[in-house]
Design a protein around this motif. Structure first.
Motif, short mmCIF file in Angstrom:
data_model
loop_
_atom_site.label_atom_id
_atom_site.label_comp_id
_atom_site.label_asym_id
_atom_site.label_seq_id
_atom_site.Cartn_x
_atom_site.Cartn_y
_atom_site.Cartn_z
N SER A 23 0.80 -1.23 0.00
CA SER A 23 0.00 0.00 0.00
C SER A 23 0.84 1.27 0.00
N GLY A 24 2.09 1.16 0.38
CA GLY A 24 2.91 2.36 0.49
C GLY A 24 2.45 3.26 1.62
N ALA A 25 1.81 2.68 2.63
CA ALA A 25 1.23 3.48 3.72
C ALA A 25 2.30 4.24 4.49
N CYS A 26 3.46 3.62 4.68
CA CYS A 26 4.53 4.32 5.41
C CYS A 26 4.92 5.60 4.68
N LYS A 27 5.06 5.47 3.37
CA LYS A 27 5.44 6.64 2.56
C LYS A 27 4.37 7.72 2.65
N GLN A 28 3.10 7.30 2.57
CA GLN A 28 2.00 8.27 2.66
C GLN A 28 1.97 8.96 4.01
N GLY A 29 2.25 8.19 5.05
CA GLY A 29 2.19 8.75 6.40
C GLY A 29 3.46 9.43 6.83
N GLY A 30 4.52 9.33 6.01
CA GLY A 30 5.78 9.98 6.35
C GLY A 30 6.52 9.29 7.47
N LEU A 31 6.36 7.95 7.58
CA LEU A 31 7.01 7.19 8.64
C LEU A 31 7.90 6.11 8.04
N ASN A 32 8.94 5.69 8.79
CA ASN A 32 9.63 4.47 8.40
C ASN A 32 9.07 3.33 9.24
N SER A 33 9.33 2.10 8.84
CA SER A 33 8.70 0.96 9.49
C SER A 33 9.10 0.83 10.96
N GLU A 34 10.32 1.22 11.29
CA GLU A 34 10.77 1.15 12.69
C GLU A 34 9.90 2.02 13.58
N GLU A 35 9.69 3.26 13.15
CA GLU A 35 8.87 4.18 13.93
C GLU A 35 7.42 3.70 14.00
N LEU A 36 6.95 3.20 12.86
CA LEU A 36 5.55 2.78 12.79
C LEU A 36 5.24 1.65 13.75
N PHE A 37 6.03 0.57 13.70
CA PHE A 37 5.76 -0.57 14.57
C PHE A 37 5.90 -0.19 16.05
N ALA A 38 6.87 0.67 16.34
CA ALA A 38 7.06 1.10 17.73
C ALA A 38 5.85 1.89 18.23
N GLU A 39 5.33 2.78 17.38
CA GLU A 39 4.19 3.60 17.78
C GLU A 39 2.92 2.77 17.90
N VAL A 40 2.70 1.86 16.95
CA VAL A 40 1.51 1.01 17.01
C VAL A 40 1.54 0.18 18.28
N PHE A 41 2.70 -0.40 18.58
CA PHE A 41 2.83 -1.21 19.79
C PHE A 41 2.58 -0.37 21.04
N ALA A 42 3.10 0.85 21.04
CA ALA A 42 2.93 1.72 22.21
C ALA A 42 1.45 2.04 22.45
N ILE A 43 0.71 2.31 21.38
CA ILE A 43 -0.72 2.58 21.52
C ILE A 43 -1.45 1.35 22.05
N CYS A 44 -1.13 0.18 21.51
CA CYS A 44 -1.78 -1.06 21.95
C CYS A 44 -1.45 -1.34 23.42
N ARG A 45 -0.22 -1.14 23.80
CA ARG A 45 0.19 -1.38 25.17
C ARG A 45 -0.56 -0.44 26.12
N GLN A 46 -0.67 0.82 25.72
CA GLN A 46 -1.41 1.79 26.54
C GLN A 46 -2.86 1.37 26.68
N ALA A 47 -3.45 0.88 25.56
CA ALA A 47 -4.87 0.51 25.57
C ALA A 47 -5.13 -0.69 26.48
N VAL A 48 -4.27 -1.71 26.42
CA VAL A 48 -4.54 -2.93 27.19
C VAL A 48 -4.28 -2.73 28.68
N THR A 49 -3.54 -1.69 29.04
CA THR A 49 -3.28 -1.42 30.46
C THR A 49 -4.07 -0.21 30.97
N ASP A 50 -4.98 0.28 30.14
CA ASP A 50 -5.74 1.48 30.48
C ASP A 50 -6.66 1.20 31.68
N GLN A 51 -6.58 2.04 32.68
CA GLN A 51 -7.41 1.89 33.87
C GLN A 51 -8.81 2.48 33.68
#
Length: 349
Positions: A23-51
């Motif tokens: 899809s070229g989504a990284c290019k569209q979003g202006g991200l590299n894959s390293e940043e993307l996976f780290a950010e996605v994981f961080a959001i998921c981690r925050q969500a599953v531990t949300d009080q």
């Protein structure tokens, strides 16, 4: 590019990576894959531990992420993929289910959401018992070197040094070899998920939320909305106004409505009746679209003046109904704009 990828050991990683390549989504979003996976994981981690799961997502997640990235498109891409990652989890926790259900209305109009939704459907079709560990210590994950050369999906070269995928099912439609698995998702054949709409995926999210709070629902899983049956019901319903149409519209009226029901903006809303009673679809939205067709597009016979009451009577046999008011309102902006483009091209208005 050295990437510390916290999702590399998950079943969903190959699908996410293939999605990014094609899809070229990284290019569209202006991200590299390293940043993307780290950010996605961080959001998921925050969500599953949300009080306080599901509360104030705009301020606590969206705005916070936008401040961190400084880019709205990056924010949309990260949130869409985080939604996918949590939506496809098997037997999600209450926090996961609450997060995905509340996040979807926020991101559903993003430029990335349609493809992300299809990605979720693809993963659910091909994988079972997904349970990604979002609490894993990222420092314990080995570094993975990923090099992507060329434009994603266009003759790219993918070199992987420390992470090997022995078997990845090809998701591209023009693939030489396609491996197809047939699973049943909570009692629903995967074939029913082909081309599933937002409402289908919302049904899955609702089912997941119910499972997380009521184990008994697993014995009687909710079936997905059969949109094909409801689609035919809508076509039959709108045909009741045919006597009021201009002659030039009568022959192609059903085909026009078939095209309208294929519009993504319409599909997102028309199969959800909300609190409307005695209907399987959103009659108010259909009424709005009919009003637009009659008033703005010339569907009304020239010897007649538009009368919402007459239209309401033709459709449901009474004028004492909220539908009469909806037959005097234009559709939501995104649908109106889509209809304008459609009719402008069709009739050269």
């Amino acid at each position: 590019m050295e990437a510390q990828n916290p999702l590399s050991s998950s079943q969903i990683y190959p699908y996410f990576h293939q999605f990014l390549l094609e899809s070229g989504a990284c290019k569209q979003g202006g991200l590299n894959s390293e940043e993307l996976f780290a950010e996605v994981f961080a959001i998921c981690r925050q969500a599953v531990t949300d009080q306080t799961p599901g509360e104030n997502l705009t301020s606590r997640y969206v705005e916070d992420l936008r401040r961190r990235t400084g880019n709205s498109r990056q924010t949309e891409l990260i949130l869409c993929l985080a939604w996918v990652a949590l939506t496809v989890q098997d037997q999600p926790t209450y926090a996961e289910a609450a997060f995905t259900k509340r996040l979807q209305p926020i991101i559903r109009h993003s430029a990335f959401f349609s493809k992300a939704r299809q990605l979720a459907i693809t993963i659910r079709q091909h994988e079972r018992h997904i349970k990604t560990d979002f609490l894993v210590d990222t420092n314990s994950i080995p570094a993975m070197k990923v090099q992507i050369e060329g434009d994603p999906g266009q003759g790219n070269t993918y070199n992987e040094n420390t992470y090997n995928i022995n078997k990845v099912e090809t998701l591209a439609p023009n693939a030489t070899t396609v491996v197809t698995k047939h699973y049943h998702i909570n009692g629903v054949s995967s074939s029913k998920l082909q081309g599933a709409s937002d409402e289908d995926l919302e049904a899955l999210a609702d089912e997941a939320a119910a499972e997380s709070t009521n184990p008994d629902t697993r014995k009687n899983p909710k079936t997905l909305v059969d949109t094909e049956v409801i689609r035919e019901e809508i076509l039959t319903w709108v045909s009741k106004v045919r006597p009021l149409l201009d002659d030039a519209w009568k022959a192609g009226f059903q085909n026009i409505w078939s095209d309208i029901l294929n519009m993504q903006e319409v599909k997102e809303k028309v199969y959800n009746p909300g609190k409307q009673k005695n209907t399987n679809f959103n009659q108010y939205l259909v009424g709005n679209i009919l009003y637009y067709m009659f008033e703005d597009c010339g569907a009304l016979s020239e010897d007649k003046e538009y009368n919402a009451s007459a239209l309401c009577m033709a459709l449901i046999g009474t004028t004492e109904h909220q539908l009469r008011k909806e037959l005097s309102k234009i559709p939501p902006k995104e649908i109106k704009n889509r209809l304008y483009d459609y009719f402008t091209k069709k009739f050269e208005i």
